[in-house]
Write a protein that holds these residues in place. Structure first.
Motif, PDB file in Angstrom:
ATOM      1  N   THR A  81       0.797  -1.224   0.000  1.00 23.76           N
ATOM      2  CA  THR A  81       0.000   0.000   0.000  1.00 23.76           C
ATOM      3  C   THR A  81       0.834   1.281   0.000  1.00 23.76           C
ATOM      4  O   THR A  81       0.325   2.333  -0.381  1.00 23.76           O
ATOM      5  N   ALA A  82       2.093   1.200   0.421  1.00 22.79           N
ATOM      6  CA  ALA A  82       2.927   2.406   0.475  1.00 22.79           C
ATOM      7  C   ALA A  82       3.069   3.084  -0.888  1.00 22.79           C
ATOM      8  O   ALA A  82       2.945   4.320  -0.988  1.00 22.79           O
ATOM      9  N   PRO A  83       3.333   2.335  -1.968  1.00 21.87           N
ATOM     10  CA  PRO A  83       3.416   3.002  -3.277  1.00 21.87           C
ATOM     11  C   PRO A  83       2.114   3.689  -3.672  1.00 21.87           C
ATOM     12  O   PRO A  83       2.134   4.768  -4.277  1.00 21.87           O
ATOM     13  N   LEU A  84       0.962   3.076  -3.320  1.00 20.95           N
ATOM     14  CA  LEU A  84      -0.319   3.698  -3.654  1.00 20.95           C
ATOM     15  C   LEU A  84      -0.498   5.008  -2.894  1.00 20.95           C
ATOM     16  O   LEU A  84      -1.071   5.964  -3.424  1.00 20.95           O
ATOM     17  N   ALA A  85       0.007   5.066  -1.657  1.00 18.25           N
ATOM     18  CA  ALA A  85      -0.080   6.308  -0.891  1.00 18.25           C
ATOM     19  C   ALA A  85       0.684   7.425  -1.587  1.00 18.25           C
ATOM     20  O   ALA A  85       0.218   8.569  -1.658  1.00 18.25           O
ATOM     21  N   GLY A  86       1.864   7.095  -2.113  1.00 17.45           N
ATOM     22  CA  GLY A  86       2.631   8.089  -2.852  1.00 17.45           C
ATOM     23  C   GLY A  86       1.923   8.539  -4.122  1.00 17.45           C
ATOM     24  O   GLY A  86       1.900   9.732  -4.442  1.00 17.45           O
ATOM     25  N   LEU A  87       1.333   7.596  -4.838  1.00 15.24           N
ATOM     26  CA  LEU A  87       0.597   7.940  -6.051  1.00 15.24           C
ATOM     27  C   LEU A  87      -0.628   8.785  -5.730  1.00 15.24           C
ATOM     28  O   LEU A  87      -0.975   9.709  -6.472  1.00 15.24           O
ATOM     29  N   THR A  88      -1.293   8.467  -4.621  1.00 21.15           N
ATOM     30  CA  THR A  88      -2.464   9.239  -4.216  1.00 21.15           C
ATOM     31  C   THR A  88      -2.079  10.676  -3.906  1.00 21.15           C
ATOM     32  O   THR A  88      -2.759  11.624  -4.327  1.00 21.15           O
ATOM     33  N   ALA A  89      -0.985  10.858  -3.174  1.00 21.33           N
ATOM     34  CA  ALA A  89      -0.520  12.208  -2.860  1.00 21.33           C
ATOM     35  C   ALA A  89      -0.164  12.971  -4.127  1.00 21.33           C
ATOM     36  O   ALA A  89      -0.486  14.163  -4.263  1.00 21.33           O
ATOM     37  N   ALA A  90       0.495  12.295  -5.065  1.00 22.52           N
ATOM     38  CA  ALA A  90       0.859  12.947  -6.325  1.00 22.52           C
ATOM     39  C   ALA A  90      -0.380  13.344  -7.118  1.00 22.52           C
ATOM     40  O   ALA A  90      -0.441  14.430  -7.716  1.00 22.52           O
ATOM     41  N   PHE A  91      -1.393  12.469  -7.119  1.00 17.78           N
ATOM     42  CA  PHE A  91      -2.632  12.770  -7.847  1.00 17.78           C
ATOM     43  C   PHE A  91      -3.348  13.958  -7.218  1.00 17.78           C
ATOM     44  O   PHE A  91      -3.818  14.868  -7.927  1.00 17.78           O
ATOM     45  N   VAL A  92      -3.440  13.980  -5.891  1.00 16.03           N
ATOM     46  CA  VAL A  92      -4.098  15.091  -5.200  1.00 16.03           C
ATOM     47  C   VAL A  92      -3.336  16.391  -5.453  1.00 16.03           C
ATOM     48  O   VAL A  92      -3.934  17.450  -5.674  1.00 16.03           O
ATOM     49  N   PHE A  93      -2.008  16.306  -5.418  1.00 19.00           N
ATOM     50  CA  PHE A  93      -1.185  17.499  -5.673  1.00 19.00           C
ATOM     51  C   PHE A  93      -1.488  18.066  -7.053  1.00 19.00           C
ATOM     52  O   PHE A  93      -1.692  19.283  -7.211  1.00 19.00           O
ATOM     53  N   ALA A  94      -1.490  17.209  -8.061  1.00 16.93           N
ATOM     54  CA  ALA A  94      -1.736  17.675  -9.426  1.00 16.93           C
ATOM     55  C   ALA A  94      -3.161  18.195  -9.583  1.00 16.93           C
ATOM     56  O   ALA A  94      -3.390  19.238 -10.210  1.00 16.93           O
ATOM     57  N   ALA A  95      -4.125  17.480  -8.987  1.00 22.36           N
ATOM     58  CA  ALA A  95      -5.525  17.876  -9.136  1.00 22.36           C
ATOM     59  C   ALA A  95      -5.824  19.188  -8.427  1.00 22.36           C
ATOM     60  O   ALA A  95      -6.652  19.982  -8.902  1.00 22.36           O
ATOM     61  N   GLN A  96      -5.153  19.441  -7.296  1.00 24.36           N
ATOM     62  CA  GLN A  96      -5.387  20.695  -6.585  1.00 24.36           C
ATOM     63  C   GLN A  96      -4.846  21.904  -7.346  1.00 24.36           C
ATOM     64  O   GLN A  96      -5.265  23.029  -7.097  1.00 24.36           O
ATOM     65  N   MET A  97      -3.914  21.674  -8.231  1.00 21.28           N
ATOM     66  CA  MET A  97      -3.357  22.784  -9.012  1.00 21.28           C
ATOM     67  C   MET A  97      -4.286  23.205 -10.148  1.00 21.28           C
ATOM     68  O   MET A  97      -4.077  24.234 -10.787  1.00 21.28           O
ATOM     69  N   LEU A  98      -5.308  22.396 -10.426  1.00 17.23           N
ATOM     70  CA  LEU A  98      -6.243  22.696 -11.516  1.00 17.23           C
ATOM     71  C   LEU A  98      -7.534  23.258 -10.937  1.00 17.23           C
ATOM     72  O   LEU A  98      -8.204  22.596 -10.141  1.00 17.23           O
ATOM     73  N   ASN A  99      -7.894  24.458 -11.319  1.00 14.26           N
ATOM     74  CA  ASN A  99      -9.130  25.093 -10.859  1.00 14.26           C
ATOM     75  C   ASN A  99     -10.217  24.972 -11.929  1.00 14.26           C
ATOM     76  O   ASN A  99      -9.933  25.038 -13.124  1.00 14.26           O
ATOM     77  N   PHE A 100     -11.453  24.800 -11.455  1.00 13.28           N
ATOM     78  CA  PHE A 100     -12.579  24.782 -12.386  1.00 13.28           C
ATOM     79  C   PHE A 100     -13.576  25.854 -11.949  1.00 13.28           C
ATOM     80  O   PHE A 100     -13.748  26.116 -10.758  1.00 13.28           O
ATOM     81  N   PRO A 101     -14.233  26.520 -12.921  1.00 15.97           N
ATOM     82  CA  PRO A 101     -15.169  27.604 -12.586  1.00 15.97           C
ATOM     83  C   PRO A 101     -16.392  27.066 -11.851  1.00 15.97           C
ATOM     84  O   PRO A 101     -16.912  25.993 -12.175  1.00 15.97           O
ATOM     85  N   ALA A 111     -11.467  12.996   1.029  1.00 11.75           N
ATOM     86  CA  ALA A 111     -12.296  11.800   0.951  1.00 11.75           C
ATOM     87  C   ALA A 111     -11.670  10.754   0.035  1.00 11.75           C
ATOM     88  O   ALA A 111     -11.639   9.562   0.347  1.00 11.75           O
ATOM     89  N   LEU A 112     -11.153  11.205  -1.106  1.00 11.32           N
ATOM     90  CA  LEU A 112     -10.516  10.286  -2.056  1.00 11.32           C
ATOM     91  C   LEU A 112      -9.323   9.583  -1.423  1.00 11.32           C
ATOM     92  O   LEU A 112      -9.188   8.357  -1.529  1.00 11.32           O
ATOM     93  N   ALA A 113      -8.459  10.351  -0.765  1.00 15.00           N
ATOM     94  CA  ALA A 113      -7.271   9.758  -0.138  1.00 15.00           C
ATOM     95  C   ALA A 113      -7.656   8.776   0.959  1.00 15.00           C
ATOM     96  O   ALA A 113      -7.069   7.693   1.073  1.00 15.00           O
ATOM     97  N   ALA A 114      -8.641   9.131   1.769  1.00 16.66           N
ATOM     98  CA  ALA A 114      -9.056   8.248   2.861  1.00 16.66           C
ATOM     99  C   ALA A 114      -9.610   6.934   2.342  1.00 16.66           C
ATOM    100  O   ALA A 114      -9.324   5.862   2.886  1.00 16.66           O
ATOM    101  N   ILE A 115     -10.412   7.000   1.290  1.00 16.88           N
ATOM    102  CA  ILE A 115     -11.022   5.781   0.743  1.00 16.88           C
ATOM    103  C   ILE A 115      -9.952   4.884   0.113  1.00 16.88           C
ATOM    104  O   ILE A 115      -9.991   3.661   0.268  1.00 16.88           O
ATOM    105  N   LEU A 116      -8.990   5.476  -0.557  1.00 14.14           N
ATOM    106  CA  LEU A 116      -7.977   4.681  -1.254  1.00 14.14           C
ATOM    107  C   LEU A 116      -6.943   4.086  -0.304  1.00 14.14           C
ATOM    108  O   LEU A 116      -6.593   2.902  -0.418  1.00 14.14           O
ATOM    109  N   VAL A 117      -6.418   4.889   0.625  1.00 16.11           N
ATOM    110  CA  VAL A 117      -5.276   4.432   1.426  1.00 16.11           C
ATOM    111  C   VAL A 117      -5.548   4.411   2.919  1.00 16.11           C
ATOM    112  O   VAL A 117      -4.664   4.064   3.707  1.00 16.11           O
ATOM    113  N   GLY A 118      -6.749   4.763   3.365  1.00 17.15           N
ATOM    114  CA  GLY A 118      -7.067   4.749   4.783  1.00 17.15           C
ATOM    115  C   GLY A 118      -7.073   6.149   5.371  1.00 17.15           C
ATOM    116  O   GLY A 118      -6.408   7.046   4.860  1.00 17.15           O
TER     117      GLY A 118
END
Length: 220
Positions: free
Chosen positions: A28-48, A61-68
């Motif tokens: 699960t450790a690699p998935l935690a790193g991927l989750t953090a990277a995904f959240v980082f990238a997604a937070q940089m994108l704003n939508f109107p 919520a996404l991070a908690a469901i995926l990695v605890g």
């Protein structure tokens, strides 16, 4: 207020560090790193969202469901720290407040809603996807409400609490819809290929199994 929020954030991250030991392993450790990277990238994108207002993924919520929940708090906290340190996004003085709002509150509320719904819904992938949608949808206004409470204590602008609450909740319900869609699609996609990697749905479904037919013996 920043100092008090920082103290609460440090305590919350400390508890998450201890709890994450039970959630993380070599798988699960690699998935935690991927989750953090995904959240980082997604937070940089704003939508109107509305006139003059934009939103972005919070990711709790996404991070908690995926990695605890414990690892989810750590993943989002690391993202917020890097954004404040490298991009001055939020700023270091507001880091404690941001960790409370976007890590502690969204993870706790989102994971609680997700697990509660899974107890009453059928044990299917569709139910898990719907539960993740609801979890993310509720977690974002909960974060906005938490901000309103912090503003009530430390706010200095000449704006009434009622107006702040109405504005924050109104906008963040719309942001929550976008967050819910992203969360549901992501969780459903992972469940479709590797359900064993979704911590929140652990035990809900069996991993995908590959079966091969036995060769038919040839007749001499």
């Amino acid at each position: 207020m920043s100092i008090a929020a920082g103290a609460v954030a440090v305590a919350g991250v400390g508890i998450a560090l201890r709890g994450a030991r039970r959630e993380l392993d070599d798988r699960t450790a690699p998935l935690a790193g991927l989750t953090a990277a995904f959240v980082f990238a997604a937070q940089m994108l704003n939508f109107p969202v509305a006139a003059g207002t934009s939103g972005h993924l919070l990711g709790g919520a996404l991070a908690a469901i995926l990695v605890g929940p414990y690892t989810g708090v750590l993943a989002v906290s690391v993202v917020l720290f890097l954004q404040a340190l490298l991009f001055a996004d939020g700023g270091l003085s507001a880091l404690g407040v941001n960790i409370i709002l976007m890590a502690l509150v969204t993870v706790t509320v989102g994971y609680a809603v997700f697990r509660l719904l899974l107890r009453v819904l059928p044990k299917t992938r569709a139910s898990a996807g719907g539960a993740s949608f609801a979890a993310a949808l509720v977690s974002v206004p909960a974060s906005a409400l938490a901000f309103t409470l912090i503003y009530a204590v430390g706010g200095t602008a000449d704006v009434s609490i009622g107006k702040v609450a109405a504005a924050m909740l109104g906008v963040h319900v719309l942001i929550g819809i976008g967050e819910a869609l992203i969360t549901a699609v992501t969780v459903s996609s992972v469940l479709a290929v590797r359900p064993d990697l979704v911590h929140g749905a652990c035990g809900l479904m069996k991993p995908v199994e590959l079966r091969t037919a036995r060769p038919t013996p040839s007749r001499a």
